[in-house]
Design a protein around this motif. Structure first.
Motif, PDB file in Angstrom:
ATOM      1  N   SER A   1     -10.405  -0.202  -1.259  1.00  0.00           N
ATOM      2  CA  SER A   1      -9.830   1.146  -1.175  1.00  0.00           C
ATOM      3  C   SER A   1      -9.550   1.717  -2.564  1.00  0.00           C
ATOM      4  CB  SER A   1      -8.549   1.104  -0.336  1.00  0.00           C
ATOM      5  OG  SER A   1      -7.549   0.342  -0.997  1.00  0.00           O
TER       6      SER A   1
ATOM      7  N   MET B   1      -7.736  -4.024  -0.044  1.00  0.00           N
ATOM      8  CA  MET B   1      -6.997  -3.142  -0.939  1.00  0.00           C
ATOM      9  C   MET B   1      -7.845  -2.781  -2.163  1.00  0.00           C
ATOM     10  SD  MET B   1      -3.352  -3.836  -2.861  1.00  0.00           S
ATOM     11  CE  MET B   1      -2.425  -3.812  -1.338  1.00  0.00           C
TER      12      MET B   1
ATOM     13  N   ARG C   1       0.833  -1.200   0.000  1.00  0.00           N
ATOM     14  CA  ARG C   1       0.000   0.000   0.000  1.00  0.00           C
ATOM     15  C   ARG C   1       0.871   1.255   0.000  1.00  0.00           C
ATOM     16  NH1 ARG C   1      -3.126  -2.961   3.980  1.00  0.00           N
ATOM     17  NH2 ARG C   1      -5.091  -3.671   3.075  1.00  0.00           N
TER      18      ARG C   1
END
Length: 1394
Positions: free
Chosen positions: A465, A462, A418
């Motif tokens: 997001s 992930m 990330r």
């Protein structure tokens, strides 16, 4: 030189002494010299406190006991020091504070020495003793703090946790938490002096004497001191205020400027390295300016050691790494990053952290965030190397074996991904993150351990997001990222699915990944992959606890593994498109190549994505046309229903080896696409018409095991179509079972096991307290099973009936134990009764095996339990208990073994009972059986028989227990016929209690008493035939049974209602009791007869009850009894009773010398012993036993007392435990009187008698028992080492001898406690002697060979001292040491012994 006759100096008329020398010094110097060795001194010599005579003002400061203990503290021997420290702590706790304060001037030096002792026990005990000293002196410790604080702080950082904890507790006792910084600030200079010396000056040889301490011990002490000092310096900086830290800056800078200080980063001890890195981290945080001046040394020591993987070093090392790269700005300029740091890091990550991933990998993200650009350039190469190394670590052995290690690596990887992604998006290079993420996913698909970890949920988070950021400022970049990701993932998954050789684990991993992406919050998956869920039920009432469990009939359902009532959001277009693509690929492999792994993959996809789009893809292009279906109507257009009918139903009907469990999962997946329960019922009815019973069983089982599945097919389960099919199935099974031939019936279990299991499951499961299927169908099936079982009960062909009855018993057991209120159905009551009758009948008639009888027993036990628990013990007509009782009554009256067979006069020419006498004996003597009949001959009782009971007696025992315990007497509606011949009274009473003797309630006792009064039992209890017989062996069982019942009834009256008896009743009771005892004492030859044993036992029980009653009359009861009753008992009956009873204790052993024989009257021995325990002491000492003396035995006891000992003591080792204990309790009363009788008899002898002095003690009879048993004990325990144990079989000959040995010793100790010495007892004299010996040898050290003060054989003291270590030894021990070792060295210091 000091000879005895040497002339003294003229004028010196007084003897020389150290006291006079001290006075002289005091006059000349004006002060008295202090104690030697107990100051704040730099000398390494051990100190001590000499007794300075003449300096009383100083001598009085230290107590004499404290002086002795302080001397011991200076010894080198570890055991001596440990005992001395413990004694010092105890003295500090016990003595007055003024006395303890006298030790304070000398404590700092002692403490500084023992707080760093090599033995950890000594260090821990020193801190505990210090705490006691602090609690006693309190503020008086203040003047000595500076001499203590340095070593005290080091002790709080001891590597031995208990010692460090004890030091911290002592520090807390001296200073509250708020005062601790102030205390350290007061002593900071002295503390730093101690720490500086420890770190920079001390060595292993300066801390310990090289000549007397081994090298290994010296090195261990030095490394421990280094570790503790480094940690103490960290603690000092942490606790001190900032101003004090700044004041110490120069001295701290001097310490860290030393090269020796930084060499500790390469020390061979991991504890030292770890402590150094902890200190470096603290210095970076508290005084960064000091480390900036030594940046080169700091960075080299910390960053170049980044690959240190010792478990002790790695946590503080990485703490120091993060502090260094954060606080020292130019840290990377002092090391070669690409050659000295990063290669070590890549190797460490590639090995999975070497088993320390949970500690190492959480530091990766902060480490990565602090790397400057010059270190990470080129970024693509850096990121590729970093993520490839960390991904390689996932394949390490430790990561695969430990879920926590694997999870730590995964979390660290995703966090770093990330971080790199955010940096890449800002730079327009988002492909950099995908190049690291997709290989990680590919690796996880081939590794099951990664699939079970947190990787897939992390990937799902992930993606969520990314999707949220599509609408933000960076929408275009994240849109490209999502598109590229789905393309890469699709090609990756399609490559694995479109391969016949792909691993099943990879396919399951793809399905799991897609399911997590679709529904990351699915609770069923989290529970399945997490820890096993445990359900705990706290029952408020006894009934509620059982209703809430699985036995209450509810299906044990897991959470809905699909969705149930929780509806997740629709899948994204990318995800659904990928699922359809993979489903289409997999169905080709299933249809064309019969691939089992692709079938499982398809089932998993459909379970996670029950979508019409997916089912439509599975139908393929050739199935677009839909034929009309009158039963389904428009529902036939549903792609899921079409797939179910055209593909799944066809596969289920085929017997081609496909996994049926997977196909059943597809059925439930298709049902989720139906709009209502009605549609689901229609679909299930349609496909179930042609399915096998085994497939239907799997559908019902999955519905019962899963709440979501049960909701889908609940309407179908209660539908009449299924109910009628199950009723027909039950009928077919029962018909086949009854009509099948023996040859065909052998195949019945294999052919119909699924069918029987389906019937059992349909009957035993409930949902919301309602049957799984319709209630009417449950009752019809139960009726059919009952009818079949009743029909089978009348058939005697074991080969035909065994499997059928076994199946029905299994179904009934599950039904009774699972369904609440099942016995409300009349058919269920009938089935329970028939099951009970099959089990209660004689196996010779039913031809059922023991295993099947056990099954039937479990079934009816479950039914009775359910009946009593849920419905209560009702005995109304038509219920199970009433019907069963009536059936048992008929069986007892019509069976060959009826109660009437026990009547002795019903068949006068019979010579033996039909019921085995050996079975009667035990329950008869235990009071559980009431029966009378002819007494068999003596040979009958000597045979051991089987313990198996007749079936109808088992049934009557069970029913008797249920009825008489569960049903109040007032509610029983049975009529009692009392118009019976007087000779049959006992038999009537026996019939009331076939099984275990129960608690009598008042109503039953009143009825019993009424019977006795009606038939004049009280006046005829001692019948003429019994009294005139003289020998109980000649009496019949009926004649013996009636007095036994009278004795038991009188025991109950004495215990519960003694006030209802008038004077006449008491006279009858006591006289009858004595008369019965006289008859028993004349019939010892008949004690083999169980009825005679029962008579004697009841008589002894009555005697014991009367003795206890008169010995402790309750308050206020004496006034309600006849006035002369108590005195008559004490003056007349007690002596008469125990005079007759005492010889009975010896009769069983005389008539039956072998206690292992069947005829041995053990019950009589136990009962007589329990009664004799209450025998008064005066009757024991003045007994009327026959005289018994032993030739050559010397004794001064009275003849009666000596005869008692000689009669009873041999029974201490007789192989009958009740007899041993009874004899012990009687002799225990007599033992305290023997010394007094001995002395009186000895003093009574005249002075002119020339006989030898009599032997007063110990009793010869007891000593003979000890002599006899010691030989056996020696043979048993002689080869057993200390700490081991020997197994002695209970109640064996060895066990009885050991018990007798121990009881004899207890009697001997009781004798010694009462035996006089001079001015007291022998025990008091021994205690006084022990105390005198301890005082005599107080302060004498143990011999270091045998570790005793007094030698074991010659009783000498340690006198031979070594000139080197000054330790003393026994001469005999030294001689043995020299001869066995062939050396002339000291056993302790190994120096030559002179």
């Amino acid at each position: 030189m000091g000879g005895k006759n040497k002339q003294r100096t003229k004028g010196n008329v007084r003897p020389s002494s150290s006291g006079r020398a001290a006075e002289l010094l005091a006059r000349e110097s004006g002060s008295v010299p202090g104690f030697v060795g107990f100051g704040i001194s730099t000398s390494n010599d051990p100190g001590y406190v000499p007794a300075v005579h003449g300096a009383e003002e100083i001598d009085n400061l230290v107590d004499a006991d404290f002086r002795l203990v302080l001397r011991k503290l200076s010894k080198r021997d570890t055991v001596t020091k440990l005992k001395a420290v413990q004694e010092f702590g105890a003295m500090c706790q016990e003595r007055e504070s003024d006395v303890v304060r006298g030790v304070l001037p000398y404590w700092p030096r002692i403490y500084c020495k023992i707080s760093v002792d090599h033995d950890r026990r000594v260090r821990e005990a020193a801190q505990q003793a210090f705490e006691q000293l602090i609690l006693k002196v309190k503020r008086n410790l203040a003047p000595y703090l500076k001499g203590l604080m340095g070593h005290w702080l080091v002790a709080q950082c001891d590597t031995y946790s208990p010692a460090a904890s004890a030091a911290a507790v002592a520090f807390q006792a001296a200073f509250p938490l708020s005062k601790q910084p102030e205390a350290l600030s007061f002593c900071k200079e002295e503390v730093l002096n101690v720490l500086q010396d420890n770190l920079l000056k001390e060595t292993a040889d300066t801390l310990s004497d090289p000549q007397s301490v081994p090298e290994e011990e010296r090195e261990a002490k030095y490394m421990r001191l280094l570790t503790s000092s480094l940690l103490a310096l960290k603690r000092l900086l942490t606790v001190l205020p900032q101003s004090d830290c700044e004041a110490l800056a120069k001295r701290l800078a001097n310490i860290i400027a030393q090269g020796k200080f930084w060499k500790y980063s390469k020390h061979k001890s991991p504890q030292v390295r770890g402590a150094l890195f902890e200190l470096v981290a603290a210095l970076c945080e508290l005084t960064p300016q000091l480390l900036q001046a030594e940046a080169a040394r700091v960075c080299s020591a910390v960053l170049l050691g980044i690959d240190d993987s010792d478990p002790v070093v790695l946590p503080p090392l990485w703490e120091a790494v993060l502090h260094v790269i954060s606080s020292i700005q130019d840290c990377w300029s002092h090391v070669n990053v690409r050659k000295g740091v990063l290669p070590k890091l890549w190797a460490l990550l590639a090995e999975g952290g070497r088993g320390l991933a949970t500690v190492l990998h959480p530091n990766m993200l902060p480490f990565l965030s602090k790397l400057p650009a010059e270190v990470t350039e080129p970024k693509l190469h850096f990121c590729t190397t970093f993520f490839s190394s960390i991904t390689q670590g996932l394949a390490s052995e430790r990561a695969l074996a430990s879920p926590s290690e694997c999870a730590a690596i995964v979390y660290a990887t995703m966090e770093c991904l990330r971080f790199v992604l955010l940096q890449s998006v800002a730079e327009g290079a988002e492909q950099r993150a995908l190049q690291s993420l997709l290989p990680l996913i590919d690796k996880a698909l081939g590794t099951p351990a990664l699939q079970r970890g947190p990787l897939f949920p992390q990937i799902s988070e992930m993606l969520v997001s990314w999707e949220k950021r599509v609408t933000g400022d960076e929408a275009a970049a994240f849109q490209r990222l999502l598109t590229d990701f789905w393309e890469g993932l699709g090609s990756l998954c399609a490559r694995r699915v479109d391969c016949e050789e792909t691993e099943p684990a990879a396919l399951e991993g793809i399905a799991s990944l897609l399911e997590v992406m679709y529904d990351p919050d699915n609770p069923a998956r989290k529970q399945a992959k997490g820890k096993k869920a445990v359900k705990i039920c706290f029952a408020e009432q006894e009934g509620k606890g059982e209703e809430d469990g699985p036995s209450a009939g509810r299906p044990v359902t897991e959470p809905a593994d699909g969705f149930g009532k929780r509806k997740p959001p629709p899948p994204s277009g990318h995800l659904l498109e990928l699922v359809c693509q993979l489903a289409e690929l997999s169905v080709v492999y299933v249809c064309e190549r019969d691939s089992e792994k692709h079938l499982r993959f398809l089932a998993l996809l459909l379970r996670a994505f029950p979508r019409p789009q997916v089912f439509g893809v599975l139908l393929g292009p050739g199935h677009g046309k839909v034929e009309p279906d009158t039963q389904l109507g428009a529902l036939a257009q549903n792609p899921a229903v079409r797939f179910l009918l055209q593909r799944v139903a066809l596969w289920l009907r085929q017997d081609d080896g496909k996994d049926t469990d997977l196909l059943v999962d597809m059925v439930f997946s298709a049902l989720r696409c139906c709009g209502s329960n009605t549609e689901q019922t229609l679909v299930l009815n349609r496909i179930a018409m042609d399915l096998k019973w085994g497939v239907l069983l799997q559908i019902v089982q999955k519905a019962c095991a899963n709440a979501g599945h049960l909701e889908l097919c609940g309407g179908w389960l209660r539908d009449p179509v299924l109910g009628e099919r199950l009723v027909r199935l039950a009928g077919e099974l029962c018909t086949v079972g009854l009509e099948a031939s023996p040859s065909a019936f052998s195949a019945l279990p294999g052919q119909h096991s699924h069918s029987w299991a389906l019937i059992s499951l349909a009957l035993s499961q409930q949902h919301n307290n309602e049957p799984l299927i319709g209630k009417v169908y449950v009752e019809r099936i139960i009726e059919r099973l009952h009818a079949t079982l009743s029909e089978a009960k009348g058939m005697c062909d074991a080969g035909n009936m065994e499997p059928l009855v076994s199946f029905i018993s299994d179904v009934a057991s599950n039904f009774f134990s699972s369904v609440k209120g099942c016995l409300l159905l009349p058919a269920a009551n009938d089935l329970l009764l028939t099951t009970f009758q099959l089990c209660a009948q004689d196996p010779a008639l039913t031809h059922l095996s023991d295993a099947l009888l056990q099954k039937l027993k479990l079934a009816y036990t479950a039914g009775v339990h359910s009946l009593v628990t849920h419905l209560g013990p009702g005995v109304t007509k038509g219920t199970f208990l009433h019907s069963a009782a009536a059936w048992v009554k008929r069986q007892l009256l019509t069976s060959i073994l009826s109660v009437q067979r026990y009547h002795s006069r019903s068949s006068p020419h019979r010579t033996e009972l039909e019921l085995q006498p050996c079975w009667i004996k035990r329950p008869l003597l235990a009071g559980r059986l009431r029966a009378c009949g002819d007494c068999p001959c003596m040979e009958v009782w000597s045979v051991r028989a089987s313990g198996k009971l007749p079936a109808h007696l088992c049934a009557s025992a069970l029913l008797g227990r249920i009825i008489f315990i569960a049903v109040p007497v007032g509610e029983q509606q049975e009529e009692t016929d009392t118009s019976v011949h007087p000779d049959l009274i006992a038999e009537i009473l026996y019939a009331l209690q076939w099984c275990e003797e129960m608690e009598h309630c008042s109503a039953m006792v009143a009825e019993y008493h009424q019977l006795l009064q009606e038939w004049n039992v009280a006046e005829n209890a001692c019948s003429p035939s019994l009294a005139e017989a003289g020998d109980l062996g000649k009496a019949s069982a009926a004649e013996l049974a009636l007095p036994v019942e009278m004795m038991r009834f009188l025991c109950w009256l004495v215990d519960h209602s003694p006030t209802v008896l008038c004077s006449t009743h008491w006279d009858f009771l006591l006289c009858s009791m004595l008369a019965w005892l006289e008859i028993a004492s004349e019939s010892s030859g008949s004690f083999w007869n169980p009825w005679v044993q029962q008579f004697v036992c009841a008589n002894c029980e009555l005697i014991a009850k009367l003795t206890e009653f008169f010995a402790a009359l309750p308050a206020g009861l004496a006034e309600q009894l006849p006035p002369e009753l108590s005195s008559e008992w004490q003056e007349f009956f007690v002596e008469g009773v125990y005079t007759l009873l005492l010889p009975l204790l010896k009769f069983p052993t005389a008539e039956f010398p072998e206690p292992d024989e069947q005829l041995f009257p053990l019950a009589v021995a136990e009962a007589v012993g329990e009664a004799l325990v209450h025998m008064p002491v005066r009757l024991l000492t003045h007994n009327k036993l026959p005289a018994r003396f032993v030739a050559g035995q010397r004794s001064s006891l009275p003849d009666g007392l000596q005869s008692l000992l000689n009669t009873l003591t041999p029974l201490l080792i007789f192989k009958a435990r009740p007899l041993q204990l009874a004899v012990y309790h009687m002799l225990h009363k007599v033992m305290p009187l023997l010394p007094e009788s001995d002395c009186e008899r000895a003093n009574a002898k005249s002075d002119d008698e020339e006989e030898e002095e009599p032997s007063l003690s110990p009793p010869a009879a007891i000593m003979s028992i000890l002599t006899t048993t010691e030989e056996l004990l020696e043979s048993i325990l002689g080869s057993i080492q200390v700490g081991e144990f020997a197994v002695v079989v209970p109640l064996s000959t060895e066990h009885c001898c050991i018990l007798g040995y121990l009881l004899a010793w207890k009697l001997l100790l009781t004798f010694f406690k009462a035996a006089p010495s001079q001015n007291g007892s022998i025990m008091e004299g021994l205690s006084l002697w022990k105390n005198n010996v301890e005082k005599r040898f107080e302060g004498v050290e143990d011999c270091m060979i045998c570790f005793s003060v007094i030698h074991g054989s010659n009783y000498s003291l340690p006198k031979k001292a070594c000139r080197t270590c000054k330790k003393k030894f026994h001469s005999a021990c030294l001689y043995k040491w020299f001869t066995s070792s062939n050396k002339s060295t000291c056993p302790l210091c190994r120096d030559t012994f002179f």
